[in-house]
Structures are given as structure tokens and as C-alpha cells.
Design a protein around this motif. Structure first.
Motif, PDB file in Angstrom:
ATOM      1  N   PHE A  71      49.183  71.679  69.954  1.00  0.00           N
ATOM      2  CA  PHE A  71      49.503  73.097  69.867  1.00  0.00           C
ATOM      3  C   PHE A  71      48.924  73.731  68.607  1.00  0.00           C
ATOM      4  O   PHE A  71      48.604  74.924  68.607  1.00  0.00           O
ATOM      5  N   LYS A  72      48.781  72.957  67.554  1.00  0.00           N
ATOM      6  CA  LYS A  72      48.197  73.470  66.312  1.00  0.00           C
ATOM      7  C   LYS A  72      46.778  74.005  66.563  1.00  0.00           C
ATOM      8  O   LYS A  72      46.396  75.026  65.992  1.00  0.00           O
ATOM      9  N   GLU A  73      46.047  73.338  67.437  1.00  0.00           N
ATOM     10  CA  GLU A  73      44.692  73.797  67.791  1.00  0.00           C
ATOM     11  C   GLU A  73      44.711  75.188  68.413  1.00  0.00           C
ATOM     12  O   GLU A  73      43.705  75.895  68.401  1.00  0.00           O
ATOM     13  N   HIS A  74      45.843  75.582  68.978  1.00  0.00           N
ATOM     14  CA  HIS A  74      45.968  76.869  69.663  1.00  0.00           C
ATOM     15  C   HIS A  74      46.836  77.845  68.868  1.00  0.00           C
ATOM     16  O   HIS A  74      47.263  78.878  69.402  1.00  0.00           O
ATOM     17  N   ASP A  75      47.100  77.509  67.616  1.00  0.00           N
ATOM     18  CA  ASP A  75      47.827  78.368  66.689  1.00  0.00           C
ATOM     19  C   ASP A  75      49.234  78.724  67.161  1.00  0.00           C
ATOM     20  O   ASP A  75      49.715  79.844  66.960  1.00  0.00           O
ATOM     21  N   ILE A  76      49.885  77.784  67.837  1.00  0.00           N
ATOM     22  CA  ILE A  76      51.294  77.953  68.178  1.00  0.00           C
ATOM     23  C   ILE A  76      52.004  76.631  67.936  1.00  0.00           C
ATOM     24  O   ILE A  76      51.371  75.582  67.787  1.00  0.00           O
ATOM     25  N   SER A  77      53.320  76.690  67.917  1.00  0.00           N
ATOM     26  CA  SER A  77      54.122  75.475  67.782  1.00  0.00           C
ATOM     27  C   SER A  77      54.670  75.087  69.157  1.00  0.00           C
ATOM     28  O   SER A  77      54.636  75.885  70.108  1.00  0.00           O
ATOM     29  N   ALA A  78      55.202  73.891  69.244  1.00  0.00           N
ATOM     30  CA  ALA A  78      55.806  73.441  70.505  1.00  0.00           C
ATOM     31  C   ALA A  78      56.984  74.343  70.876  1.00  0.00           C
ATOM     32  O   ALA A  78      57.198  74.655  72.054  1.00  0.00           O
ATOM     33  N   GLN A  79      57.732  74.796  69.867  1.00  0.00           N
ATOM     34  CA  GLN A  79      58.876  75.681  70.133  1.00  0.00           C
ATOM     35  C   GLN A  79      58.399  77.041  70.635  1.00  0.00           C
ATOM     36  O   GLN A  79      59.013  77.617  71.544  1.00  0.00           O
ATOM     37  N   GLN A  80      57.309  77.565  70.054  1.00  0.00           N
ATOM     38  CA  GLN A  80      56.763  78.836  70.542  1.00  0.00           C
ATOM     39  C   GLN A  80      56.275  78.683  71.980  1.00  0.00           C
ATOM     40  O   GLN A  80      56.478  79.570  72.817  1.00  0.00           O
ATOM     41  N   HIS A 137      52.476  68.479  68.372  1.00  0.00           N
ATOM     42  CA  HIS A 137      52.143  69.305  67.215  1.00  0.00           C
ATOM     43  C   HIS A 137      50.632  69.385  67.030  1.00  0.00           C
ATOM     44  O   HIS A 137      50.085  70.481  66.820  1.00  0.00           O
ATOM     45  N   GLU A 138      49.955  68.241  67.126  1.00  0.00           N
ATOM     46  CA  GLU A 138      48.497  68.221  66.986  1.00  0.00           C
ATOM     47  C   GLU A 138      47.831  69.113  68.026  1.00  0.00           C
ATOM     48  O   GLU A 138      46.922  69.877  67.719  1.00  0.00           O
TER      49      GLU A 138
END
Length: 153
Positions: free
Chosen positions: A38-47, A35-36
């Protein structure tokens, strides 16, 4: 650190309770770390999971229902995830020629570029597991498969 230290519990009812709690704790730890990142890249793990599925299609359209079947998180709302990727222009919808009610999804060039940018970081993340041998990794994976297979019995 041990699970005992991390959750401040000295004794478990059984080795199986220790294992179950360790799996839950470790899963949550992995999800938090992802989460940490992917958050930097403005997506979620599911996305990210949807994008990888779309990339694996090699520009061939795929139905949302087929994406759902391939998701790592079976509780994901795939339609909502796809909608978010559409808004970010990382995926696009096309009409399904065989079924007008169905919608096909393909990855966009921006989606491919994002994955290309993320690939080295994801590989670096996966390399954190190299503290165990490839044989140990295969053994752990086989044991996890065995645990999931026990649900069928």
C-alpha cells in the motif's frame, strides 16, 4: 519456514504458546507485506479498508461511526483516516440530513479508480494463500472464529 526457525526458538511451553506466538508473528508478517504494497500507492492498509467500506456502500453515504464499526482494525482512528482520504480526494464529506452533528462520507471517482487499480494486485496477494485448499482455508477461518468466540465465555 517454521515458527521455530523464524524466531530462533527451539522449544515452547505448550502447543498453545506456540500457536499464540505463531499467530502474532504471522499477523505482523502479513501487516508488513500489506504495508509495503500500500505504501507504493500512498495509502495505508487502514485507508484501504475505509475505501472498501465506502465502495461497498455503492455511493450511499455512511457515518464515520458506522465505518468504525466495520473496520478490521478496531483501534483505528477512523476520523483521522477519513481526513487523510479527503485530502487525497479519495473520499468526500456530506452533511447528514437527519443529524447536523453527524458527517456522512462517500467515495469519490478517484477513490473508485484507485480501488479498481488495486483490485487485481490485492487478488494476486490473496491468491498466495492458494497453497492451502479451500477446505483448509475454511477450517482455519472457523478455528480463528472459535478462538475469538472464546473471549465471550
Amino acid at each position: 519456514m517454521s515458527i521455530e526457525t523464524d524466531i530462533k526458538q527451539k522449544k515452547f511451553r505448550s502447543p498453545y504458546q506456540r500457536l499464540a506466538l505463531n499467530l502474532v508473528y504471522t499477523t505482523n508478517w502479513l501487516e508488513y507485506k500489506q504495508h509495503e504494497f500500500f505504501k507504493e500507492h500512498d495509502i495505508s492498509a487502514q485507508q484501504y479498508n475505509v475505501l472498501r467500506i465506502l465502495r461497498g456502500q455503492q455511493s450511499n453515504p455512511i457515518k464515520v461511526s458506522d465505518i468504525t464499526e466495520r473496520m478490521l482494525d478496531k483501534n483505528s482512528n477512523t476520523s483521522r483516516l477519513v481526513d487523510k482520504l479527503l485530502i487525497k480526494n479519495l473520499a468526500k464529506r456530506t452533511s447528514c440530513p437527519n443529524d447536523r452533528r453527524a458527517v456522512d462520507v462517500v467515495i469519490t471517482e478517484e477513490g473508485l479508480k484507485l480501488l479498481e487499480e488495486l483490485d487485481p494486485h490485492v487478488e494476486e496477494w490473496e491468491n498466495r494463500f492458494n497453497i492451502i485448499t479451500p477446505e483448509e482455508a475454511d477450517h482455519i477461518s472457523a478455528l480463528l472464529d472459535k478462538l475469538r468466540e472464546s473471549e465471550l465465555e
